[in-house]
Write an enzyme that holds these catalytic residues in place. Sequence first.
Site, short mmCIF file in Angstrom:
data_model
loop_
_atom_site.label_atom_id
_atom_site.label_comp_id
_atom_site.label_asym_id
_atom_site.label_seq_id
_atom_site.Cartn_x
_atom_site.Cartn_y
_atom_site.Cartn_z
CE LYS A 130 61.65 -0.74 30.27
NZ LYS A 130 63.23 -1.07 30.33
NE ARG A 184 69.53 7.30 38.63
CZ ARG A 184 67.78 6.47 37.28
NH1 ARG A 184 66.90 7.86 36.55
NH2 ARG A 184 67.23 6.10 37.82
CB SER A 198 64.60 7.63 29.73
OG SER A 198 66.13 7.79 29.49
CG HIS A 220 71.82 7.65 30.37
ND1 HIS A 220 70.69 8.20 29.46
CD2 HIS A 220 70.70 6.74 31.27
CE1 HIS A 220 69.79 7.28 30.01
NE2 HIS A 220 70.07 5.98 31.16
O1 PNS Z 1 67.96 0.85 31.65
P1 PNS Z 1 67.54 0.10 32.33
O2 PNS Z 1 66.57 0.01 31.86
O3 PNS Z 1 67.76 0.59 34.06
O4 PNS Z 1 68.33 -0.91 32.35
C1 PNS Z 1 68.24 -2.29 32.25
C2 PNS Z 1 68.98 -3.28 31.98
C3 PNS Z 1 68.62 -3.22 30.35
C4 PNS Z 1 70.47 -3.40 32.34
C5 PNS Z 1 68.67 -4.79 32.26
O5 PNS Z 1 66.50 -4.65 31.93
C6 PNS Z 1 69.14 -6.12 31.88
O6 PNS Z 1 70.43 -5.92 31.52
N1 PNS Z 1 68.61 -6.83 30.36
C7 PNS Z 1 68.82 -7.58 29.71
C8 PNS Z 1 68.26 -9.14 31.10
C9 PNS Z 1 68.82 -9.11 31.63
O7 PNS Z 1 70.26 -9.95 31.60
N2 PNS Z 1 68.38 -9.14 33.79
C10 PNS Z 1 69.84 -9.33 34.18
C11 PNS Z 1 69.42 -10.49 35.12
S1 PNS Z 1 68.20 -10.01 36.38
#
Ligand code: PNS
Length: 165
Positions: free
Chosen positions: A41, A90, A128, A17
Amino acid sequence: MRIAVCPGSFDPVTNGHLDVVERASRLFDLLYVAVLDNSRKRALFTAEERVEMLREATAALDNVRCETFQGLVVDYAVQRGATVIVRGVRGHSDVEYELNMAAMNRELNPGVETLFLPSSPRYALVSSSLVKEVATFGGRIEQWVPAHVQQRLLSRLRASGGSDR
Ligand code: PNS
């Protein structure tokens, strides 16, 4: 001002990250690293703890701000005046999920663009979840997370009875 957001779970932040955050910080005037605060979550660390670790890890980057967000990332981007969402990718296993999310975000708000940054090869396997898994069974993680994150992770796992160390 070119402003971007780099959203994620960061449970906890890894060197992978940080590599993406550091590279993105050179592309924008201001970069918000944003931890999704989602009580649905299950996470090892609270959103505030994750932000604290991010702040410590990015303290040397003057144009980076770390905070939590709730709701849709495109709405959060608009609130912050950002026009770009940065996501690290990645490898091909990330691509489908990331493309779907980028397409949905574009549907929700075409004014917010997604920018993918390819992970540096040395961090291509770090996540993570894998770091937590390795730490749970007593494996070495110092090459994958900053020292302060390693300490917090090991003590959290010890407290929850999850580390062999
Ligand atoms: O580190 P991650 O878990 O891959 O991050 C995912 C994240 C937080 C970027 C994604 O779940 C997110 O943006 N969630 C907020 C709700 C949203 O806007 N979802 C995107 C529309 S599909």
